[in-house]
Design a protein around this motif. Structure first.
Motif, PDB file in Angstrom:
ATOM      1  N   LEU A   1       4.318-105.385   4.519  1.00  0.00           N
ATOM      2  CA  LEU A   1       4.448-105.333   5.977  1.00  0.00           C
ATOM      3  C   LEU A   1       3.428-106.228   6.672  1.00  0.00           C
ATOM      4  N   PHE A   2       2.328-106.539   6.002  1.00  0.00           N
ATOM      5  CA  PHE A   2       1.244-107.275   6.642  1.00  0.00           C
ATOM      6  C   PHE A   2       1.246-108.758   6.276  1.00  0.00           C
ATOM      7  N   LEU A   3       2.322-109.242   5.670  1.00  0.00           N
ATOM      8  CA  LEU A   3       2.425-110.666   5.368  1.00  0.00           C
ATOM      9  C   LEU A   3       2.786-111.443   6.634  1.00  0.00           C
ATOM     10  N   PRO A   4       2.320-112.701   6.749  1.00  0.00           N
ATOM     11  CA  PRO A   4       2.483-113.472   7.994  1.00  0.00           C
ATOM     12  C   PRO A   4       3.818-114.217   8.075  1.00  0.00           C
ATOM     13  N   PHE A   5       4.928-113.489   8.153  1.00  0.00           N
ATOM     14  CA  PHE A   5       6.242-114.121   8.278  1.00  0.00           C
ATOM     15  C   PHE A   5       6.348-114.848   9.624  1.00  0.00           C
ATOM     16  N   PRO A   6       6.594-116.166   9.631  1.00  0.00           N
ATOM     17  CA  PRO A   6       6.768-116.854  10.918  1.00  0.00           C
ATOM     18  C   PRO A   6       8.149-116.658  11.524  1.00  0.00           C
ATOM     19  N   ASP A   7       9.155-116.310  10.705  1.00  0.00           N
ATOM     20  CA  ASP A   7      10.520-116.178  11.231  1.00  0.00           C
ATOM     21  C   ASP A   7      11.233-115.053  10.495  1.00  0.00           C
ATOM     22  N   LEU A   8      10.773-113.837  10.724  1.00  0.00           N
ATOM     23  CA  LEU A   8      11.329-112.672  10.043  1.00  0.00           C
ATOM     24  C   LEU A   8      12.662-112.304  10.683  1.00  0.00           C
ATOM     25  N   GLY A   9      13.732-112.340   9.854  1.00  0.00           N
ATOM     26  CA  GLY A   9      15.062-112.097  10.392  1.00  0.00           C
ATOM     27  C   GLY A   9      15.702-110.809   9.939  1.00  0.00           C
ATOM     28  N   LEU A  10      15.092-110.106   8.938  1.00  0.00           N
ATOM     29  CA  LEU A  10      15.704-108.882   8.426  1.00  0.00           C
ATOM     30  C   LEU A  10      14.670-108.124   7.595  1.00  0.00           C
ATOM     31  N   ILE A  11      14.663-106.792   7.752  1.00  0.00           N
ATOM     32  CA  ILE A  11      13.840-105.913   6.915  1.00  0.00           C
ATOM     33  C   ILE A  11      14.760-104.877   6.284  1.00  0.00           C
ATOM     34  N   ILE A  12      14.609-104.707   4.962  1.00  0.00           N
ATOM     35  CA  ILE A  12      15.332-103.680   4.217  1.00  0.00           C
ATOM     36  C   ILE A  12      14.309-102.692   3.668  1.00  0.00           C
ATOM     37  N   VAL A  13      14.531-101.405   3.860  1.00  0.00           N
ATOM     38  CA  VAL A  13      13.692-100.367   3.262  1.00  0.00           C
ATOM     39  C   VAL A  13      14.580 -99.574   2.305  1.00  0.00           C
ATOM     40  N   ASP A  14      14.442 -99.846   1.011  1.00  0.00           N
ATOM     41  CA  ASP A  14      15.271 -99.181   0.008  1.00  0.00           C
ATOM     42  C   ASP A  14      14.630 -97.851  -0.386  1.00  0.00           C
ATOM     43  N   GLU A  15      15.477 -96.847  -0.658  1.00  0.00           N
ATOM     44  CA  GLU A  15      15.010 -95.488  -0.970  1.00  0.00           C
ATOM     45  C   GLU A  15      14.077 -94.990   0.143  1.00  0.00           C
ATOM     46  N   GLU A  16      14.559 -95.063   1.379  1.00  0.00           N
ATOM     47  CA  GLU A  16      13.707 -94.817   2.537  1.00  0.00           C
ATOM     48  C   GLU A  16      13.125 -93.404   2.570  1.00  0.00           C
TER      49      GLU A  16
ATOM     50  N   ALA B   1       7.847-100.100   9.141  1.00  0.00           N
ATOM     51  CA  ALA B   1       8.841-101.163   8.986  1.00  0.00           C
ATOM     52  C   ALA B   1       9.751-101.225  10.204  1.00  0.00           C
ATOM     53  N   VAL B   2      10.069-100.067  10.760  1.00  0.00           N
ATOM     54  CA  VAL B   2      10.886-100.036  11.977  1.00  0.00           C
ATOM     55  C   VAL B   2      10.116-100.664  13.132  1.00  0.00           C
ATOM     56  N   VAL B   3       8.829-100.348  13.243  1.00  0.00           N
ATOM     57  CA  VAL B   3       8.001-100.947  14.296  1.00  0.00           C
ATOM     58  C   VAL B   3       7.887-102.453  14.095  1.00  0.00           C
ATOM     59  N   ARG B   4       7.660-102.866  12.855  1.00  0.00           N
ATOM     60  CA  ARG B   4       7.534-104.316  12.557  1.00  0.00           C
ATOM     61  C   ARG B   4       8.806-105.047  12.938  1.00  0.00           C
ATOM     62  N   ALA B   5       9.961-104.445  12.658  1.00  0.00           N
ATOM     63  CA  ALA B   5      11.232-105.076  13.008  1.00  0.00           C
ATOM     64  C   ALA B   5      11.387-105.157  14.520  1.00  0.00           C
ATOM     65  N   ARG B   6      11.021-104.103  15.225  1.00  0.00           N
ATOM     66  CA  ARG B   6      11.169-104.112  16.689  1.00  0.00           C
ATOM     67  C   ARG B   6      10.291-105.185  17.323  1.00  0.00           C
ATOM     68  N   LEU B   7       9.048-105.320  16.841  1.00  0.00           N
ATOM     69  CA  LEU B   7       8.144-106.320  17.401  1.00  0.00           C
ATOM     70  C   LEU B   7       8.550-107.738  17.016  1.00  0.00           C
ATOM     71  N   ALA B   8       9.252-107.899  15.876  1.00  0.00           N
ATOM     72  CA  ALA B   8       9.752-109.211  15.458  1.00  0.00           C
ATOM     73  C   ALA B   8      11.152-109.476  15.999  1.00  0.00           C
ATOM     74  N   ASN B   9      11.718-108.507  16.713  1.00  0.00           N
ATOM     75  CA  ASN B   9      13.084-108.622  17.258  1.00  0.00           C
ATOM     76  C   ASN B   9      14.086-108.923  16.141  1.00  0.00           C
ATOM     77  N   ALA B  10      13.993-108.121  15.085  1.00  0.00           N
ATOM     78  CA  ALA B  10      14.842-108.309  13.906  1.00  0.00           C
ATOM     79  C   ALA B  10      15.479-106.972  13.540  1.00  0.00           C
ATOM     80  N   PRO B  11      16.624-106.994  12.869  1.00  0.00           N
ATOM     81  CA  PRO B  11      17.241-105.739  12.418  1.00  0.00           C
ATOM     82  C   PRO B  11      16.515-105.162  11.213  1.00  0.00           C
ATOM     83  N   VAL B  12      16.544-103.839  11.099  1.00  0.00           N
ATOM     84  CA  VAL B  12      15.995-103.144   9.945  1.00  0.00           C
ATOM     85  C   VAL B  12      17.073-102.214   9.410  1.00  0.00           C
ATOM     86  N   VAL B  13      17.191-102.161   8.078  1.00  0.00           N
ATOM     87  CA  VAL B  13      18.183-101.316   7.420  1.00  0.00           C
ATOM     88  C   VAL B  13      17.443-100.356   6.496  1.00  0.00           C
TER      89      VAL B  13
END
Length: 744
Positions: free
Chosen positions: A322-337, A356-368
């Motif tokens: 979660l703390f990696l510096p993605f410059p263009d994060l377009g999708l987050i998957i959380v398996d076995e949530e 992960a949900v917060v990270r997706a919201r701040l990156a304006n990306a979908p999370v599954v």
């Protein structure tokens, strides 16, 4: 490389501007420094003076992205004349704004100094860019300038258009490095940088398109649309075990790759990575980038840099990804949530799924969020409309769900001193006769959870924790699974000195292995536990052996419940299905049904039907009935109905205060002081102080208080006001756990 900016004379300070720099240290916020105007910007990595030393930090935003409820009080004005200048700006990619906002948000939510959160984000940062490797090509000197010996000629003949290293060239020419150095000194060879290939291959979204069923294709289409929207959304993907959830969400990954964006996939245990990455490679043609704590330092630095430069398209890893510096994060998957392994319990406490949900919201990306047994928290978010819900109801490829049956241990007890019922052993015999595989599951490591003296009743206890020592007979030692203390298995009772009086009480996985070897002497047995699988490579080898039918009987702890696909496994026996139902844990029933449902899901995933036998003394318990009826949803609705009236999560909020000290008297006094100043707010309840279930841990005495509020009331402002002004001695600590998962 770094741009040096030494402290400026007083007359030059007018040309500088005040900036905020967050350091990876437990300060309450960023520190102020001076820097030349327009030279540094938020996200830049800089070196700054701190006392008599230098520290690496990150230029921070002056406008915080923290929610208003979490915002700290305003700092007093600072005299700019007292500020020091930054030393240098590092020539590296800045930390993305979405990551900086995430660090602020997580720090405020967990009441953690933001510098400690930043430390997790830049731990693998390397100020030095990778040094280029040099190789040899033909120089400009004429051949007549030096006598050409046979060895020198072989070196010249071995040169090509691409540079070759000294060792490579020496091996190809069958010459010594001294010959190469002599040619270089004469100008007949010259050095040239060797082109560096990208550290990770580029996944091809069209490498091998899978054949999806109609239901799978329908769900995959919905996920593709979520990626195409390029905005935040949260989706719970629920599917029965073996329904092909991974293949479905990989279609969302493929769509994100077509857009040239990056993807983060979180797994609860890195042991899962081997089978997952193999499946990924079959779908996309290359392996993804891996991120977890067991990576070597060099590989971690390479991966961190590749992510920051956009050269790593897909990263699969543990919660720290979660703390990696993605410059263009377009999708987050959380398996076995649903897995509690996503909760970080030490240091900065946070839940990887929720963040992960917060990270997706701040990156304006979908999370599954993906699971066969979704957590009650995620189901409640579906109910409230926060998450969309997609479901796969059937197993893929015509496989059917296994038949689940109870083995009443009162009616069919095992022989004296043994732990496997005759009903279960007979079923294993029949399975092995059909040349199929069987599995025995017991979520308890070691040989026995307790060792006592039958002469005086003395129990072997950890000297550092209020916990029994677990016997590990294979290693001839007793171990504490909380602090790591070990000691040899004694021959005499430490209390009464009786010889041969120490006896093991209860089964551990080693004891089941011993019984299985005696009962099934011809079976090829493999143990899957954290004690026996010490690395991802060992796990991958175990999976290979099972998949290639080199194993007949698998004996495992909870690691065997982690989403494995074993096509020849048709029987699963749970040795102690009641384990985990005792105690006062809020989520004990939910966790038990999730774990056993996942274990049961390993059976019958191919053509042959599966069967699951649960050894239990509590057959009437709702958990057992839910497993037998395969009605997970009805069980969770019942669980929700029990938690709603008391505002227990997810219908209320919890925060735990864990008080620890070197002596029980100090722990009691500090806990009592905190309890006496507890807030008196309508709807807010304070439970405790009371001794923690694990009252002594690593030699420290522990007390707990629990803050409970309705869902619409944030706990952070209450805690901040409650603990303001609290003073603790050097040997005293108060740890805060927002949304606790463990109550030990």
């Amino acid at each position: 490389m770094a741009d040096t900016i030494l402290d400026k004379p007083e007359r030059q300070r007018e040309t500088q501007t005040r900036i905020s720099v967050l350091l990876p240290l437990p300060f309450p916020g960023p520190l102020d420094y001076l820097a030349p105007a327009d030279m540094v910007h938020p996200g830049d990595i800089v070196t700054v003076p701190l006392g008599r030393r230098e520290e690496i930090g990150c230029v921070w935003d002056t406008q915080s992205a923290v929610p208003a409820d979490f915002a700290p009080s305003t700092e007093p004005a600072i005299d700019i004349k007292r500020l020091r200048a930054i030393r240098s700006k590092q020539a590296s990619t800045p930390l993305p704004q979405s990551l900086r906002r995430f660090i602020d948000w997580l720090a405020a939510y967990t009441l953690t100094p933001p510098g400690l959160v930043l430390a997790m984000a830049i731990r693998a940062y390397n100020a030095q860019a990778p040094r280029p490797h040099l190789g040899w090509v033909r120089g400009d000197a004429a051949l007549t300038d030096l006598r050409i010996t046979p060895a020198r000629q072989r070196v010249l003949d071995s040169l090509g258009n691409a540079p070759r290293t000294t060792s490579d060239l020496a091996a190809a020419a069958d010459a010594s490095p001294a010959v190469i150095r002599g040619l270089a000194a004469a100008g007949m060879l010259r050095e040239m940088p060797i082109p560096v290939s990208a550290p990770f291959g580029t996944p091809d979204p069209n490498f091998r398109t899978p054949h999806l069923s109609d239901d799978q294709e329908s769900v995959a289409t919905e996920l593709r649309h979520a990626v195409d929207a390029r905005k935040y959304s949260a989706t719970l993907l629920e599917g029965v075990t073996g329904s092909g959830k991974t293949e479905v969400y990989l279609e969302a990954v493929a769509e994100c790759l077509r857009q040239g964006r990056q993807i983060m996939v979180l797994l609860p245990e890195i042991a899962l990575s081997s089978q997952w990455t193999d499946r990924f490679a079959r779908r996309f043609g290359v392996q993804p980038a891996i991120w977890h704590s067991d990576l070597g330092g060099k590989r971690r630095r390479e991966t961190w840099r590749a992510v920051s430069l956009g050269q790593a398209s897909v990263v699969v890893g543990a919660r720290s990804a979660l703390f990696l510096p993605f410059p263009d994060l377009g999708l987050i998957i959380v398996d076995e949530e649903h897995e509690t392994a996503f909760k970080q319990e030490d240091g900065v406490t946070y839940h990887g799924r929720d963040m992960a949900v917060v990270r997706a919201r701040l990156a304006n990306a979908p999370v599954v969020l993906v699971s066969a047994t979704p957590s009650l928290e995620s189901l409640a978010n579906v109910e409230s409309g926060r998450y969309r819900h997609l479901t796969l109801h059937a197993r893929h490829g015509g496989a059917v769900l296994p038949e689940v049956a109870l083995v009443d241990m009162r009616a069919h007890p095992p022989e004296r001193g043994l732990f496997l019922s005759p009903v279960l052993t007979e079923a294993i015999d029949q399975t092995l006769e059909r040349k199929e595989q069987a599995m025995l599951f017991l979520n308890r490591r070691g040989y026995a959870p307790l060792t006592l003296c039958r002469a005086c009743g003395y129990r072997m206890e950890c000297p550092n924790c209020s916990a029994w020592l677990v016997e590990h007979r294979a290693r001839r030692l007793l171990a504490c699974h909380h602090c790591g203390h070990t000691e040899p298995l004694p021959d005499l009772c430490p209390n009464c000195q009786a010889e041969g009086s120490l006896v093991p009480i209860g089964p551990g996985i080693e004891r089941i292995l011993e019984e299985s070897r005696a009962r099934f002497p011809d079976a090829r047995i493999l143990v899957m536990a954290s004690d026996t699988l010490g690395s991802p490579q060992a796990t991958a080898e175990a999976v290979r052996q099972i998949s290639h039918r080199e194993v007949d009987l698998i004996i495992g702890t909870q690691i065997v419940a982690k989403g494995w696909h074993f096509p020849h496994l048709t029987l699963v026996g749970v040795v102690d299905a009641d384990l985990g139902l005792g105690g006062g844990d809020l989520r004990a029933a939910e966790r038990t049904v999730q774990l056993l449902h996942q274990v049961a899901g390993r059976a019958g995933r191919a053509e042959a039907p599966g069967r699951v036998l649960l050894q239990s003394y509590l057959g009437e318990h709702p958990v057992m009935q839910a497993l037998v009826s395969n009605d997970y949803r009805a069980f969770m609705e019942q669980e929700a109905a029990q938690r709603r009236p008391g505002f227990w999560p997810p219908y209320g909020r919890l925060a735990a205060l864990i008080v620890s000290a070197a002596t029980p008297e100090a722990a009691d006094a500090l806990a009592r002081t905190i309890g006496e100043h507890a807030p008196q707010i309508p709807g807010v309840q304070i439970l405790g102080p009371a001794p923690a279930p694990l009252a002594i841990l690593r030699g420290r005495h522990r007390r707990r208080l629990l803050l409970r509020t309705p869902r619409n009331l944030a706990v952070q402002p209450i805690l901040r006001h409650w603990l303001a002004g609290l003073r603790t001695a050097s040997q005293e600590r108060v740890d805060i756990d927002i949304d606790p998962v463990s109550f030990l």
